[in-house]
Design a protein around this motif. Structure first.
Motif, PDB file in Angstrom:
ATOM      1  N   THR A   1       0.963  -1.189   0.043  1.00 26.05           N
ATOM      2  CA  THR A   1      -0.032  -0.099  -0.183  1.00 26.05           C
ATOM      3  C   THR A   1       0.570   1.300  -0.009  1.00 26.05           C
ATOM      4  OG1 THR A   1      -1.788  -1.225   1.238  1.00 26.05           O
ATOM      5  CG2 THR A   1      -1.798   1.240   1.267  1.00 26.05           C
ATOM      6  N   ILE A   2       2.112   1.265   0.879  1.00 23.82           N
ATOM      7  CA  ILE A   2       2.833   2.455   0.817  1.00 23.82           C
ATOM      8  C   ILE A   2       3.407   2.562  -0.325  1.00 23.82           C
ATOM      9  CG2 ILE A   2       4.637   3.377   2.175  1.00 23.82           C
ATOM     10  CD1 ILE A   2       3.785   2.077   4.718  1.00 23.82           C
ATOM     11  N   ALA A   3       4.020   1.361  -0.995  1.00 23.27           N
ATOM     12  CA  ALA A   3       5.106   1.447  -2.158  1.00 23.27           C
ATOM     13  C   ALA A   3       4.198   2.088  -3.513  1.00 23.27           C
ATOM     14  CB  ALA A   3       5.556   0.071  -2.317  1.00 23.27           C
ATOM     15  N   GLY A   4       2.907   1.756  -3.645  1.00 24.05           N
ATOM     16  CA  GLY A   4       2.147   1.993  -4.729  1.00 24.05           C
ATOM     17  C   GLY A   4       2.472   1.268  -5.873  1.00 24.05           C
ATOM     18  N   GLY A   5       2.180   1.841  -6.822  1.00 26.15           N
ATOM     19  CA  GLY A   5       2.857   1.261  -8.207  1.00 26.15           C
ATOM     20  C   GLY A   5       3.509   2.362  -9.322  1.00 26.15           C
ATOM     21  N   MET A   6       4.379   2.034  -9.841  1.00 25.61           N
ATOM     22  CA  MET A   6       5.059   2.874 -10.834  1.00 25.61           C
ATOM     23  C   MET A   6       5.053   2.509 -12.463  1.00 25.61           C
ATOM     24  SD  MET A   6       6.703   5.306  -9.018  1.00 25.61           S
ATOM     25  CE  MET A   6       8.028   5.747 -10.012  1.00 25.61           C
ATOM     26  N   GLY A   7       4.987   3.183 -13.114  1.00 31.13           N
ATOM     27  CA  GLY A   7       5.022   2.747 -14.766  1.00 31.13           C
ATOM     28  C   GLY A   7       3.890   1.798 -15.361  1.00 31.13           C
ATOM     29  N   ALA A   8       3.998   1.444 -16.371  1.00 35.91           N
ATOM     30  CA  ALA A   8       2.907   0.455 -17.091  1.00 35.91           C
ATOM     31  C   ALA A   8       3.084  -0.899 -16.592  1.00 35.91           C
ATOM     32  CB  ALA A   8       3.031   0.678 -18.354  1.00 35.91           C
ATOM     33  N   VAL A   9       2.187  -1.887 -16.814  1.00 34.36           N
ATOM     34  CA  VAL A   9       2.425  -3.308 -16.567  1.00 34.36           C
ATOM     35  C   VAL A   9       3.047  -3.791 -17.901  1.00 34.36           C
ATOM     36  CG1 VAL A   9       1.066  -5.503 -16.551  1.00 34.36           C
ATOM     37  CG2 VAL A   9       0.505  -3.540 -15.028  1.00 34.36           C
ATOM     38  N   PRO A  10       3.948  -4.794 -17.865  1.00 37.97           N
ATOM     39  CA  PRO A  10       4.620  -5.231 -18.850  1.00 37.97           C
ATOM     40  C   PRO A  10       3.677  -5.902 -19.689  1.00 37.97           C
ATOM     41  CG  PRO A  10       5.878  -5.889 -17.049  1.00 37.97           C
ATOM     42  CD  PRO A  10       4.325  -5.188 -16.680  1.00 37.97           C
ATOM     43  N   ARG A  11       3.786  -5.738 -21.184  1.00 37.53           N
ATOM     44  CA  ARG A  11       2.632  -6.190 -22.159  1.00 37.53           C
ATOM     45  C   ARG A  11       3.623  -7.450 -22.888  1.00 37.53           C
ATOM     46  NH1 ARG A  11      -1.536  -4.268 -24.200  1.00 37.53           N
ATOM     47  NH2 ARG A  11      -0.971  -5.092 -26.210  1.00 37.53           N
ATOM     48  N   VAL A  12       3.260  -8.589 -22.164  1.00 38.93           N
ATOM     49  CA  VAL A  12       3.864  -9.726 -22.584  1.00 38.93           C
ATOM     50  C   VAL A  12       2.722 -10.839 -23.163  1.00 38.93           C
ATOM     51  CG1 VAL A  12       5.218 -11.778 -22.122  1.00 38.93           C
ATOM     52  CG2 VAL A  12       5.629  -9.508 -21.105  1.00 38.93           C
TER      53      VAL A  12
ATOM     54  N   ALA B   1      -4.481 -14.044  -7.976  1.00 40.91           N
ATOM     55  CA  ALA B   1      -5.726 -14.821  -7.304  1.00 40.91           C
ATOM     56  C   ALA B   1      -6.389 -13.953  -6.227  1.00 40.91           C
ATOM     57  CB  ALA B   1      -5.450 -16.184  -7.076  1.00 40.91           C
ATOM     58  N   ALA B   2      -7.767 -14.123  -5.956  1.00 36.01           N
ATOM     59  CA  ALA B   2      -8.454 -13.461  -4.909  1.00 36.01           C
ATOM     60  C   ALA B   2      -7.757 -14.106  -3.566  1.00 36.01           C
ATOM     61  CB  ALA B   2      -9.806 -13.816  -5.052  1.00 36.01           C
ATOM     62  N   GLY B   3      -8.044 -13.413  -2.634  1.00 31.56           N
ATOM     63  CA  GLY B   3      -7.333 -13.759  -1.377  1.00 31.56           C
ATOM     64  C   GLY B   3      -6.422 -12.756  -0.678  1.00 31.56           C
ATOM     65  N   MET B   4      -5.522 -12.449  -1.494  1.00 29.48           N
ATOM     66  CA  MET B   4      -4.466 -11.736  -1.031  1.00 29.48           C
ATOM     67  C   MET B   4      -4.720 -10.345  -0.263  1.00 29.48           C
ATOM     68  SD  MET B   4      -0.593 -10.987  -2.371  1.00 29.48           S
ATOM     69  CE  MET B   4       0.631 -10.022  -1.459  1.00 29.48           C
ATOM     70  N   ASP B   5      -5.516  -9.606  -1.316  1.00 33.28           N
ATOM     71  CA  ASP B   5      -5.914  -8.070  -1.081  1.00 33.28           C
ATOM     72  C   ASP B   5      -7.393  -8.349  -1.109  1.00 33.28           C
ATOM     73  OD1 ASP B   5      -6.026  -5.482  -0.481  1.00 33.28           O
ATOM     74  OD2 ASP B   5      -5.363  -4.953  -2.516  1.00 33.28           O
ATOM     75  N   LYS B   6      -7.910  -8.786   0.095  1.00 33.74           N
ATOM     76  CA  LYS B   6      -9.286  -9.055   0.084  1.00 33.74           C
ATOM     77  C   LYS B   6     -10.178  -7.528  -0.024  1.00 33.74           C
ATOM     78  CE  LYS B   6      -9.036 -13.271   3.182  1.00 33.74           C
ATOM     79  NZ  LYS B   6      -9.944 -13.988   2.164  1.00 33.74           N
ATOM     80  N   ASP B   7      -9.530  -6.734   0.632  1.00 35.68           N
ATOM     81  CA  ASP B   7     -10.264  -5.388   0.622  1.00 35.68           C
ATOM     82  C   ASP B   7      -9.991  -4.297  -0.223  1.00 35.68           C
ATOM     83  OD1 ASP B   7     -12.205  -5.635   2.993  1.00 35.68           O
ATOM     84  OD2 ASP B   7     -10.372  -6.239   4.088  1.00 35.68           O
ATOM     85  N   GLY B   8      -9.180  -4.507  -1.225  1.00 42.59           N
ATOM     86  CA  GLY B   8      -8.422  -3.838  -2.321  1.00 42.59           C
ATOM     87  C   GLY B   8      -7.789  -2.402  -1.477  1.00 42.59           C
ATOM     88  N   GLU B   9      -6.729  -2.747  -0.681  1.00 40.32           N
ATOM     89  CA  GLU B   9      -5.999  -1.872  -0.163  1.00 40.32           C
ATOM     90  C   GLU B   9      -4.720  -1.674  -0.769  1.00 40.32           C
ATOM     91  OE1 GLU B   9      -6.006  -2.358   4.461  1.00 40.32           O
ATOM     92  OE2 GLU B   9      -6.432  -4.238   3.632  1.00 40.32           O
ATOM     93  N   ALA B  10      -4.255  -2.660  -1.726  1.00 42.31           N
ATOM     94  CA  ALA B  10      -2.649  -2.486  -2.251  1.00 42.31           C
ATOM     95  C   ALA B  10      -2.916  -2.572  -3.706  1.00 42.31           C
ATOM     96  CB  ALA B  10      -1.960  -3.303  -1.639  1.00 42.31           C
ATOM     97  N   ILE B  11      -3.964  -2.279  -4.523  1.00 43.82           N
ATOM     98  CA  ILE B  11      -4.173  -2.342  -5.833  1.00 43.82           C
ATOM     99  C   ILE B  11      -2.888  -1.915  -6.637  1.00 43.82           C
ATOM    100  CG2 ILE B  11      -5.522  -1.827  -7.841  1.00 43.82           C
ATOM    101  CD1 ILE B  11      -7.952  -1.998  -5.797  1.00 43.82           C
ATOM    102  N   ALA B  12      -2.471  -0.728  -6.411  1.00 40.96           N
ATOM    103  CA  ALA B  12      -1.628  -0.025  -7.364  1.00 40.96           C
ATOM    104  C   ALA B  12      -0.200  -0.794  -6.944  1.00 40.96           C
ATOM    105  CB  ALA B  12      -1.358   1.447  -6.928  1.00 40.96           C
TER     106      ALA B  12
END
Length: 325
Positions: A28-39, A56-67
């Motif tokens: 959550t703190i790290a966030g996301g940078m740049g584009a997802v690789p197109r492969v 897969a579902a289960g890791m981020d149940k509440d949508g806290e760390a999407i980026a």
């Protein structure tokens, strides 16, 4: 040794659920940078996935760390499972590492803060790839079909696709919804709910690997008959392979990780045979290396999803898979 290899002993010294919460917080703190690789981009139900590797579902149940999760390279991130009302889940401890087996057992029980709170986070989150929302029913619900329809309707307003999860072993009676005619009733209600302002939001169905061959065929036929866009195969298993060595193997709950590999391969083949090419199949279970991801794709999976392997292989696994692909 990788940075994660150096960090893992410290994480493994912490209670598994606390370590999980720390990981989500860090992402959550790290966030996301740049584009997802197109492969090897893939299109399903009109959605272009920039690459075929999803969370897969289960890791981020509440949508806290999407980026932050997209920042790892995933082409798709699936959050949840989310229920209409918040629920605390099953009593702790409920998450166990089987380190000798490179596996995990969980009996979390759809613990989440409720779909409304999660969707507020989703609306604000930066998305670099495809976002799926996985929905379930409350444990004490009087009408589980209504719970799913409500969840699908709400999630469809913000998700790229919505997954109906009837495969968790940790909510009593939930897996009964995988059988016809109950599944047809559920999918019919969800089909109505997925329509948002004239747009038909893609709807996926997630089934358990513990279904027998006839059960898989019935689920696939129900999905096709009800216009479902993709099948996710599968979830954790209540079975216990004889090869397990960890003392935690006797814990009640769903088993995931490396020991699930053979069963997941078999069920992928069964689902593909039943669908006859009419339904894209997404492979989950025991995908812990670039070679295994490639093998599932070459076997016919449209996409792969992983989660438990991150515990043992670290976050760099995603980009290692993409490099191999």
């Amino acid at each position: 040794m990788s940075a994660y290899g150096l960090l893992r002993p410290a994480l493994f010294a912490i209670d598994p659920e606390r370590a999980h919460r720390l990981t989500i917080r860090a992402l959550t703190i790290a966030g996301g940078m740049g584009a997802v690789p197109r492969v090897r981009p893939v299109t399903i139900a009109g959605i272009e996935f920039p690459n075929p590797v999803g969370l897969a579902a289960g890791m981020d149940k509440d949508g806290e760390a999407i980026a932050g999760l997209f920042g790892l390279g995933f082409g798709a991130v699936e959050i949840g499972s989310l229920t209409p009302r918040p629920q605390s889940g099953n009593p702790k401890p409920r998450l166990f590492r089987l380190a000798e087996d490179r596996a995990v057992v969980n009996r979390m029980g759809f613990n989440n803060g409720g779909i409304d709170a999660a969707l507020e986070r989703v609306k604000k989150a930066r998305r670099a790839g495809v976002l799926g929302i996985n929905v379930g029913a409350n444990k004490d619900s009087d009408d589980r079909v209504a719970d799913y329809a409500l969840g699908v309707g709400k999630a469809a307003r913000v998700a790229d696709y919505v997954t109906i999860n009837v495969s968790s072993p940790n909510t009593p009676g939930l897996r009964d919804l995988q059988s016809r005619p109950a599944l047809d009733e559920l999918l019919a209600a969800s089909n109505v709910a997925r329509m948002v302002e004239g747009r038909r939001v893609p709807l996926f169905l997630k089934v358990a690997p513990d279904l027998d061959t006839q059960g898989f065929d019935d689920a696939v036929r129900a999905a096709i008959d009800n216009g479902i866009d993709a099948l996710i195969v599968g979830n954790t298993t209540i079975s216990r392979p004889a090869t397990l060595r960890s003392a935690q193997a006797t814990q009640t709950g769903g088993l995931s990780g490396a020991p699930l590999k053979a069963l997941a391969r078999t069920k992928l083949a069964e689902a593909l045979a039943s669908s006859g090419g009419q339904l894209p199949v997404i492979a989950v279970g025991g995908i812990d290396s670039p070679e295994e991801a490639l093998a599932r794709l070459e076997a016919g999976a449209a996409l792969v999803q992983l989660y438990s392997a991150l515990v043992y292989e670290g976050p760099g696994l995603v980009r290692r898979i993409l490099k191999r692909l």
